[in-house]
Structure formats: structure tokens, C-alpha cells
Design a protein around this motif. Structure first.
Motif: not given
Length: 821
Positions: A106, A110, A190-191, A194, A197-198, A248, A251
Motif C-alpha cells: 500500500r 501519507a 504512515n499507519d 491512516r 482517518k479511520h 491516495e 485522503q
């Protein structure tokens, strides 16, 4: 002699840097002075469509702060943009010469990351101000528990590890050393984006603090020695900016961030996938580039990655470049700035080159050594690799690197930017400062007009309203005319091609080239001459072009032409052959013939195309002249109307921009020569040789002569004429034909771009005047003291602005930056 950048010492360059930083800081000060009043207007619902509003002021200040940060160390930033799986990280690793950016299934960017070349930093080091990130960890920790986020990632080991990292109260560090630690940090970062965002999608108001990373100085930065050699120390720093991809998923903040980062970079490099051209991903890239008109063509580069996967049915290098130039990045990039490459091959080659400095690494089928061996040695990679010596492997690697085609962009883009870092950094800051100056100038002049008047009479308000209404009506007509041209632009291009008779002109130039070559080879072609006469007879407008293409050799080159003729006369000729008995004569003839052909190409054909190009430019001007004339009349009207009111607006209108011409180039050629060995006789020298020949009748005719072998070197005129004519056609005439067509298209779009930009500028000025009158109504509710303070601040800002603009002008002249209005 006036100073130029080339004549400056390092101390003088540093002095201009300091002056420019002071200019930018004063501009930021003016913006800060305006910001409070603009923020008040925004809260009070005052129209924000003018030249400068609160949001624009913030954005300008951020840009200028970014330029100051880059100037401190003469930083130049090459932003690398790529679609998903185009090989962006691999390309960065190839440029650096080692695996500095991790690859996962992936996207891994980010948050943009800077990779800075530091020749002394052999172990990579990542630095970041961790306080913002650690503060965000504290903010997000309660939501993870409350929303049971861990349950959503039961099948994702890496996200579980991150959640546990946050739950335990761990913190990010300010510095990470070595690839492994850097990879782990970037993976977690990067995680984290994300994960945020979740959580936001679960209804939380928590958002990742993207705004804190708009400025380059806040981004994570990896310092490492690149695998490049720069022969001079410029005291500048070259950086790659690994950006978030435009595709992406989910995002939207990253799209905005991408646009801002590209705007603030010194140059942009787009990485495209050769195997996926015309896909939706490349369309996304085009959409992103289209949104950023400030990128100049000479600051945009494209690497077409995975070119090693080309097969017999695929587009070759030139076709690939033209496809991207004419379609994907149409009117956005220079053709010479497109490079088909294989990033992975480059990365493998550089990694092996580094490894061989100590020892040849052992073969392993599942790591990079196995990949390299398979690419080098085909079906039996292990056996061949193990058998080959390190010296032989090093030679194979050099050929492998050459085949990857990466050296050209590294030299022409990367190393060139590193060498010219101070110039690029200063020019970038000057351009940004000029953009701010244009906006501040018009904003402050309009505000100053209202300030000086105190309160406008009703008559003055009516007159200003009439001027604005007249401008709006003219702009509406201008827009309608411009849209008509936009709608039929393709037809316009075809009409222009037809009107300049490009095909007939190409035929005439091809014929004239053949006549000239045959003349150099000592032959005349009456059939071609007759064809030329018929062509000109049908189209008398070609006469001027024929005169240019056949103009006489200037006196400075006439001597060389005479030398060519003498060398040709020393050869035997039977109509279709030139036979040289001496290799030195042949070599001299070849050299003189090449000189004459290069001269003819540069002075006759190139001058012909300059005329053709000028005519095509005139055709474009003719097409859009009505719209341009309307623009010029509006500009004249505005200058007159507002000058009477004491307002000095800075609006320039250059409808055609700058037309860059590419020079044609004739590569070195090699004559096709047939060499034959003959046997003959040569008279013996001296009295004894004469005596033997005199007695030859008694002892045989060969007495007094020696048998010798000798060579002749034959050129076939028909064959050479065809070869050289094709060379001039393929390397000079056809590329120049394409240039005329490309420039015709570019000029049309460029003319419309300048018209659009002009309309936008006028719209902003009109809105600013309307806003000024609205502010007047608002200001009437203030007491006299408040109004005096407001007007005094405006006039003080204008005074500072005018003073620093003089400093900008003096530096811009030295660093060759033109005002862009």
C-alpha cells in the motif's frame, strides 16, 4: 561591467541572500499588518473576493516563510510525484543509490518526506520535530479505547502494533539512525495517518495535523550521501521530496497538501509507469499538474519508469516521449525533459557497485542479488554469477547501468540542480516575492486611494461605480470571445497548418538539401531543379523560402568550400563514383564535407524554419488578435481611469509569452566507403633503375620496375546522396516540422492562458474596489481616531512596500528574474 551571477563571489552571493531574506521578512510583516483587518472583515461578512483576503494572506506568508527556510542553506527541492505502483520509491532509491525509501503493497507516503544529499552522511539519519506527533498521540489515545478501534484491525498485524505502541504511552523520537530504524518510523507514521482517518470516519472530530506540515522545515528529513559526484562545492543542499500520491484513497487532505508542496518546490519530477500509460492513474497525475499553473515548463520533468519491459510491439524511446509530450503532459513540459528509464535496474546496479568496493556478495535467489543476476545472466543466473570474477561483474554492471538510461536525468537534472543550488534558491524566492509584490502593490494602492480621500463623496462613488460597471461589461464580452476561440482551437490549428503550406515547404527544403549535397559531391541534378521550379510555380509564396534555403555560402566559409572542391577533384570520377587513392585525402574530404553539411543545416535550413515559425506565430496572433486587442484596450482604459484617481496598478499583458526555439542537430556521419586492393608496378629510382628500364627489351618489360599492392577508396555518389539527404531530413527537417506544429499549438494555448490570467487579475481588482467601498461603509461606524489609525497603517505599509520593491529590482537584475505580472 554590470554584475551578473557568473561574476559573483560566494561572499557576494551570501550578501544578496541576506538582503533577499530581509525583503521576504518585510513582506511577511506587511501581510501580518493586513491580516488582522482582513480577519475582522471576514468575521463581519465583508466580501472576500478581492486581491488579498485573509486566507490568501496566510498562504502568502507560509510561502514566503518556506522560501526563507530554503534560502538559509540554499536548499533546492525536487518534488517527486508518482501514481500508485509507478515506482516512485524505487526511483528515489535509484537516485540516492541505496534503499532509502521502503516499499509496501500500500502507499507509503501519507506525509511528505525530504531526502537531503549530505556527502558526509554515509549512515542515513532521519530528523523530525516530534512534539507535534507526540501531542497527537496523546489526543488520539482515548478515542482508540472508546471506539474499540483495535477490533477493526484484527487481521492487520502492523496496525495492531501501532495501536499497542500508542496504548503503552510510547513516544516518537527526534532522530532515527540507519535504514531499519528509519523504515520502522516511516511505517508507523504512515499507519498513524491512516488510523487517524479511520477514527475520523467513525464520527470523531479528531484530524491528523496536516496543517503543521505545510512548511518544509517541519517535515521529516533523511540526510544521506547520494551516489552522485559534483565537481564543485556550491554551498547548497539538494533535496528530494517524496510526496503523497494523487490517488491516495480517502485522503482529500493529501490532495491539497500535494498541490501546496508542488507549488513550493524548486522543480517537480513526475514518475510514470511505461506499462500503464493512458490509465486512470496517469489521468489523475495530469489533473494534478493542470491545477498548478505556476510550474514552469523548464521546472517540470518526467521519468517514464519500467522502460526495460519494452518489447518488439511497444513504443520505442522517441515514440514514448512524444506520446507523453503530446497527450499526457500536453503543453506542460518540454520534450527534452522526458526520460524513459528503468529505476529498479539503476538501483540494483548502484547497490552492486557499492557492494563490490568491499567484496562480491553471495548469490541469493530471493533477494536483490538474485534479481540482478537474473537480469544480467538470464536462464542460468546462479551458475554464471558464481563463476564470474568481481572485475568482470563490475564491467557488466557498468553496461547494465548504461542500459537503464538513468544517467542522463541524473546528470541533467539532479547534478545540475545541486551545482546551481544558490541560483535556483534565490530565483525561486525572487519569483515568489514578485508574486506577493504584484498583489500587495494593487491592494495597497487601492486601499491608499480610499485612505487619502478620507471619505468619498457620492459623486466619487458614482464615478467609481460607473468605471467598474464598464469594466465588467468589457470583461463579459472578452470572455465570450475567448470561449469562441477555445471551442474551435483544434480547427484553428488545422487552418494554420494549411495556411502556412507546411507540407509544400518541407518538400521544397528536402529537394534543396538533395541538390546541395549533390553539388558538394560534384554533380548536378536537373530533374530536382525542374521539380523545384514547378513547385515554386504553383505556389509563388515559396520563393522567399527557396532563396533562404539556397543562399550563397558566406565569405568566411568560402575557403573551406574551395578546399572541398580541390579534394574532390583529386579523386577519379566516372559519374557515379569518387575514387580516392590516398586515405588522407578521403579523410580530409569527409571532414570538409561534414563541415559544409553542418553549415548548410544551421544557416540555410534553420533560417528557413525560423521564417516558417515566425509565420505560424503570426497566424496565431491573427486568430486571437481581437481578444488580445480587447485586453489591451481594457488595460489602457484601466490605466487611464485609475491613474486619474492616483492609483498605480501593476498589470502586464504579454499575450504570446516567450517562444523557445529548439536548435536542430546533425549527428556525426560516416561515409560508406568501398576499399579495394590492386596490384601495380612502380619505377625503381636512381640511375641503375633507368638503365634497367632502358634494357627492358632484352630482359623483359618489368626489368627496372617493382610490383606493389595499393588501395583505392570509392564513394558511390547515388548511395551517399541518399544517405546524407535522409540524415538531414530525419535529424533536422522533420524534427523542425514537428516543432512548428508543437509551437503553433503551444502558442494558441499560451495565448489563451495569458488572456485567462489577465481576466482573473482584472476580476480581482474589480472585486477589490467593490470591497473597498463596502469597507468604507463599515468604517463609517468607527470613530475618527480608529479611521486615522487604519489609514496611517495603510500608508506606512505602502511606504515599506515601495522601499523593499527597489531592493527586489536590484537583485532581480543580477539573477536574471523578470517581473511576472
Amino acid at each position: 561591467m554590470s554584475q551578473t551571477y557568473e561574476t559573483l563571489t560566494q561572499a557576494e552571493i551570501n550578501g544578496y541572500k541576506d538582503t533577499l531574506i530581509a525583503i521576504l521578512q518585510k513582506q511577511i510583516g506587511i501581510l501580518d499588518n493586513l491580516k488582522d483587518d482582513l480577519e475582522r472583515d471576514k468575521r463581519n461578512g465583508v466580501n472576500q473576493d478581492g486581491i488579498l483576503n485573509y486566507d490568501k494572506t496566510i498562504n502568502f506568508a507560509e510561502k514566503l516563510n518556506g522560501e526563507i527556510a530554503k534560502l538559509q542553506n540554499f536548499d533546492v527541492v525536487l518534488a517527486v510525484v508518482g501514481t500508485m505502483k509507478a515506482g516512485k520509491s524505487t526511483t528515489i532509491n535509484a537516485i540516492v543509490g541505496r534503499e532509502i525509501m521502503p516499499n509496501r503493497n500500500r502507499p507509503m507516503t501519507a506525509l511528505p518526506t525530504l531526502i537531503c544529499h549530505n556527502a558526509e552522511q554515509h549512515t542515513p539519519k532521519l530528523k523530525i520535530n516530534s512534539s507535534t506527533l507526540n501531542g497527537f498521540l496523546n489526543t488520539i489515545r482515548p478515542s482508540i479505547s472508546q471506539l474499540n478501534i483495535k477490533d477493526d484491525y484484527q487481521d492487520n498485524k502492523e496496525m495492531i502494533e501501532l495501536i499497542e505502541f500508542i496504548d503503552l504511552g510510547n513516544k516518537f523520537q527526534d532522530e532515527y539512525m540507519g535504514e531499519e530504524n528509519i523504515f520502522e518510523f516511516l511505517k508507523q507514521l504512515n499507519d498513524l495517518v491512516r488510523l487517524a482517518k479511520h477514527i475520523e470516519n467513525q464520527g470523531s472530530s479528531i484530524k491528523f495535523p496536516f496543517d503543521d506540515y505545510k512548511n518544509f522545515k517541519n517535515l521529516p528529513m533523511i540526510e544521506v550521501a547520494f551516489n552522485i559526484t559534483v565537481d564543485t562545492d556550491t554551498n547548497g543542499r539538494f533535496m528530494l521530496l517524496d510526496t503523497a500520491g494523487p490517488n491516495e484513497a480517502g485522503q482529500e487532505e493529501l490532495i491539497t497538501s500535494l498541490e501546496e508542496q508542488l507549488e513550493r518546490s524548486s522543480a517537480v519530477m513526475v514518475v510514470l509507469d511505461y506499462t500503464q500509460l493512458n490509465s486512470q492513474a496517469e489521468a489523475d497525475i495530469k489533473a494534478q499538474i493542470d491545477k498548478i499553473p505556476t510550474i514552469q515548463k523548464n521546472r517540470l520533468f518526467a521519468l517514464v519508469n519500467k522502460f526495460d519491459q519494452k518489447n518488439a510491439n511497444s513504443d520505442d524511446k522517441d515514440s514514448t516521449k512524444k506520446h507523453i509530450f503530446n497527450n499526457l503532459l500536453k503543453d506542460k513540459i518540454e520534450l527534452d525533459n522526458i526520460y524513459p528509464i528503468s529505476a529498479y535496474d539503476t538501483y540494483l546496479g548502484y547497490r552492486m557497485t557499492t557492494a563490490l568496493k568491499s567484496e562480491k556478495p553471495a548469490y541469493d535467489a530471493i533477494n536483490w542479488v538474485g534479481d540482478l543476476a537474473s537480469k544480467l545472466y538470464g536462464r542460468r543466473p546462479e551458475q554464471t554469477y558464481n563463476a564470474i570474477t568481481p572485475e568482470e561483474l563490475a564491467k557488466d554492471i557498468q553496461d547494465f547501468l548504461n542500459d537503464s538510461l538513468m544517467q542522463e536525468p541524473i546528470e541533467k537534472v539532479i547534478i545540475n540542480m545541486q551545482k546551481n543550488a544558490p541560483l535556483i534558491a534565490i530565483q525561486s524566492a525572487l519569483v515568489e516575492a514578485n508574486d506577493v509584490f504584484n498583489n500587495l502593490n494593487n491592494k495597497l494602492n487601492i486601499s491608499n486611494m480610499f485612505a487619502e480621500k478620507g471619505e468619498m463623496t457620492q459623486k466619487e462613488i458614482d464615478e467609481l461605480n460607473q468605471t467598474i460597471e464598464s469594466l465588467e461589461n468589457r470583461l463579459a464580452d472578452l470572455q465570450a470571445d475567448r470561449e469562441k476561440i477555445s471551442n474551435k482551437i483544434e480547427q484553428v490549428k488545422q487552418d494554420i497548418d494549411k495556411n502556412i503550406n507546411l507540407d509544400d515547404k518541407i518538400k521544397l527544403l528536402n529537394n534543396q538539401a538533395k541538390l546541395t549535397i549533390e553539388e558538394f559531391l560534384g554533380r548536378e541534378n536537373e530533374d530536382i531543379k525542374q521539380e523545384q521550379d514547378e513547385l515554386v510555380g504553383k505556389n509563388r509564396s515559396l520563393r522567399y523560402l527557396l532563396r533562404l534555403a539556397s543562399k550563397e555560402t558566406p565569405e568566411t566559409l568560402r575557403k573551406e568550400r574551395e578546399d572541398l572542391d580541390k579534394l574532390r577533384e583529386r579523386a577519379k570520377s566516372d559519374g557515379n563514383k569518387l575514387i580516392f587513392s590516398e586515405m588522407s585525402d578521403l579523410q580530409s574530404f569527409e571532414q570538409k564535407l561534414e563541415q559544409q553539411l553542418v553549415h548548410y543545416a544551421q544557416n540555410n535550413i534553420m533560417s528557413s524554419f525560423t521564417k516558417i515559425l515566425k509565420k505560424s506565430e503570426n497566424q496565431v496572433v491573427e486568430v486571437v488578435k481581437d481578444v488580445q486587442q480587447d485586453c489591451l484596450e481594457i488595460l489602457s482604459q484601466m490605466s487611464d481611469d485609475f491613474a486619474k484617481k492616483g492609483v498605480d496598478l501593476r498589470i502586464e499583458f504579454n499575450p504570446m509569452g516567450e517562444l523557445k526555439k529548439h536548435a536542430g542537430r546533425l549527428n556525426r556521419f560516416k561515409l560508406n566507403v568501398q576499399t579495394e586492393t590492386h596490384t601495380g608496378t612502380r619505377k625503381q629510382s636512381g640511375v641503375w633503375g633507368s638503365l634497367k628500364r632502358g634494357l627492358g627489351g632484352l630482359f623483359g618489360q618489368s626489368w627496372g620496375n617493382d610490383k606493389v599492392d595499393y588501395e583505392t577508396h570509392t564513394i558511390y555518389i547515388d548511395e551517399m546522396t541518399k544517405q546524407l539527404t535522409e540524415s538531414i531530413k530525419d535529424e533536422i527537417i522533420l524534427p523542425l516540422k514537428e516543432q512548428v506544429q508543437e509551437k503553433t499549438s503551444a502558442l494558441l494555448y499560451q495565448g489563451l492562458y495569458h488572456i485567462n490570467k489577465f481576466e482573473s487579475t482584472i476580476d480581482d481588482i474589480v472585486a477589490e474596489f467593490k470591497q473597498g467601498m463596502e469597507q468604507e461603509k463599515h468604517h463609517t461606524s468607527r470613530n475618527i481616531q480608529e479611521k486615522e489609525q487604519y489609514y496611517k497603517a495603510i500608508m506606512q505599509n505602502k511606504k515599506v512596500h515601495d522601499e523593499v520593491k527597489e531592493d527586489w529590482d536590484s537583485i532581480a537584475r543580477i539573477f536574471d528574474v523578470q517581473e511576472i505580472a
